[in-house]
Design a protein around this motif. Structure first.
Motif, PDB file in Angstrom:
ATOM      1  N   ARG A  86       0.832  -1.321  -0.042  1.00  0.00           N
ATOM      2  CA  ARG A  86      -0.054  -0.180  -0.047  1.00  0.00           C
ATOM      3  C   ARG A  86       0.784   1.103   0.114  1.00  0.00           C
ATOM      4  N   PHE A  87       2.273   1.133   0.062  1.00  0.00           N
ATOM      5  CA  PHE A  87       3.076   2.409   0.097  1.00  0.00           C
ATOM      6  C   PHE A  87       3.426   2.726  -1.352  1.00  0.00           C
ATOM      7  N   GLU A  88       2.484   3.231  -2.042  1.00  0.00           N
ATOM      8  CA  GLU A  88       2.977   3.388  -3.391  1.00  0.00           C
ATOM      9  C   GLU A  88       3.953   4.333  -3.755  1.00  0.00           C
ATOM     10  N   ASN A  89       4.247   5.243  -2.939  1.00  0.00           N
ATOM     11  CA  ASN A  89       5.469   6.070  -3.205  1.00  0.00           C
ATOM     12  C   ASN A  89       6.610   5.682  -2.704  1.00  0.00           C
ATOM     13  N   LEU A  90       6.924   4.426  -1.981  1.00  0.00           N
ATOM     14  CA  LEU A  90       7.988   4.108  -1.517  1.00  0.00           C
ATOM     15  C   LEU A  90       9.104   4.297  -2.354  1.00  0.00           C
ATOM     16  N   GLU A  91      10.346   4.809  -1.871  1.00  0.00           N
ATOM     17  CA  GLU A  91      11.387   4.680  -2.708  1.00  0.00           C
ATOM     18  C   GLU A  91      12.761   4.190  -2.199  1.00  0.00           C
ATOM     19  N   GLU A 104       7.194  -9.301  -1.635  1.00  0.00           N
ATOM     20  CA  GLU A 104       7.003  -8.814  -3.213  1.00  0.00           C
ATOM     21  C   GLU A 104       6.636  -7.374  -3.095  1.00  0.00           C
ATOM     22  N   ILE A 105       7.146  -6.771  -4.346  1.00  0.00           N
ATOM     23  CA  ILE A 105       7.040  -5.236  -4.457  1.00  0.00           C
ATOM     24  C   ILE A 105       6.105  -4.995  -5.686  1.00  0.00           C
ATOM     25  N   SER A 106       5.277  -5.694  -6.052  1.00  0.00           N
ATOM     26  CA  SER A 106       4.522  -5.439  -7.408  1.00  0.00           C
ATOM     27  C   SER A 106       3.786  -4.225  -7.186  1.00  0.00           C
ATOM     28  N   GLN A 107       3.529  -3.632  -6.106  1.00  0.00           N
ATOM     29  CA  GLN A 107       2.812  -2.222  -6.224  1.00  0.00           C
ATOM     30  C   GLN A 107       3.554  -1.203  -5.676  1.00  0.00           C
ATOM     31  N   LYS A 110       8.019   2.910  -7.578  1.00  0.00           N
ATOM     32  CA  LYS A 110       8.991   4.041  -7.357  1.00  0.00           C
ATOM     33  C   LYS A 110      10.182   3.603  -6.617  1.00  0.00           C
ATOM     34  N   LEU A 111       9.913   2.363  -6.244  1.00  0.00           N
ATOM     35  CA  LEU A 111      11.215   1.754  -5.294  1.00  0.00           C
ATOM     36  C   LEU A 111      12.515   1.637  -6.314  1.00  0.00           C
TER      37      LEU A 111
END
Length: 161
Positions: A86-91, A104-107, A110-111
Motif C-alpha cells: 500500500r506504500f505506492e510512493n515508497l522509494e 513482493e514489490i508489485s505495487q 517507485k522503489l
C-alpha cells in the motif's frame, strides 16, 4: 488500519525481548501514526522504539496516509513477514537482517533503493523482485539481496540484470 509488519522476536537469535525499532520518512515531513497492537496506545512520529508487552507474534499497524511514506528502515528486527504493497510512493526500503521469507514489490513502482540482504528469501522470491524492479524501468538505484536462502537464476532474470 493496515498491518505493515508481523514481528516474531522469538524466531531470531538476537531478538528475544520484544523490542522493536522502525524509522519512516514522509514526502511532506508529516508524522506517521503507529498502533503496536498491544494496548499501549497509538504513537505518533517518524522514529519508533517500542518494547512489546504482549506475547509474540506482534502485529504493527500504520494508521496514516500511506502515499506520504517514501522511506522505511527496519533492520535487525526479527521480521518474519513484510507487506509494503500500500506504500505506492515508497522509494527506499531497508528490511535487511531479518527473518523474512515472503516479500513482493508489485505495487512499489517507485522503489529505487532496496536492501533485503540477510533474510530467508528463496530463488523464486529473489527472481520476482529482480524482474519487478527491471520492469519499473527506474535507474540509478541500489539493490542488495545478498545472504538469502536463494539466488537468482533463469533467462528472464539474466535479462533483468
Amino acid at each position: 488500519m493496515y498491518s505493515l509488519f508481523k514481528v516474531t522476536p522469538d524466531l531470531a537469535v538476537r531478538k528475544t525481548d520484544g523490542a522493536f525499532s522502525i524509522t519512516f520518512v514522509t514526502s511532506d515531513m508529516s508524522n506517521v501514526s503507529l498502533d503496536t497492537g498491544d494496548a499501549t496506545g497509538i504513537k505518533v512520529g517518524l522514529t519508533f522504539n517500542h518494547t512489546f508487552t504482549a506475547t509474540p507474534p506482534f502485529l504493527i499497524n500504520v494508521i496514516s496516509d500511506f502515499s506520504l511514506i517514501t522511506d522505511i528502515n527496519c533492520t535487525n528486527q526479527s521480521l518474519t513477514a513484510c507487506d509494503v504493497s500500500r506504500f505506492e510512493n515508497l522509494e527506499f526500503l531497508n528490511i535487511s537482517q531479518n527473518s523474512i521469507s515472503t516479500f513482493e514489490i508489485s505495487q512499489n513502482t517507485k522503489l529505487t533503493d532496496l536492501d533485503i540482504s540477510n533474510n530467508l528469501l528463496d530463488d523464486e522470491q529473489i527472481n520476482a523482485i529482480l524482474i519487478a524492479l527491471d520492469e519499473y524501468g527506474l535507474e540509478n538505484g541500489t539493490l542488495d539481496y545478498s545472504n538469502n536462502s536463494g539466488s537468482p537464476f533463469g533467462d528472464e532474470v539474466a535479462a533483468a540484470y
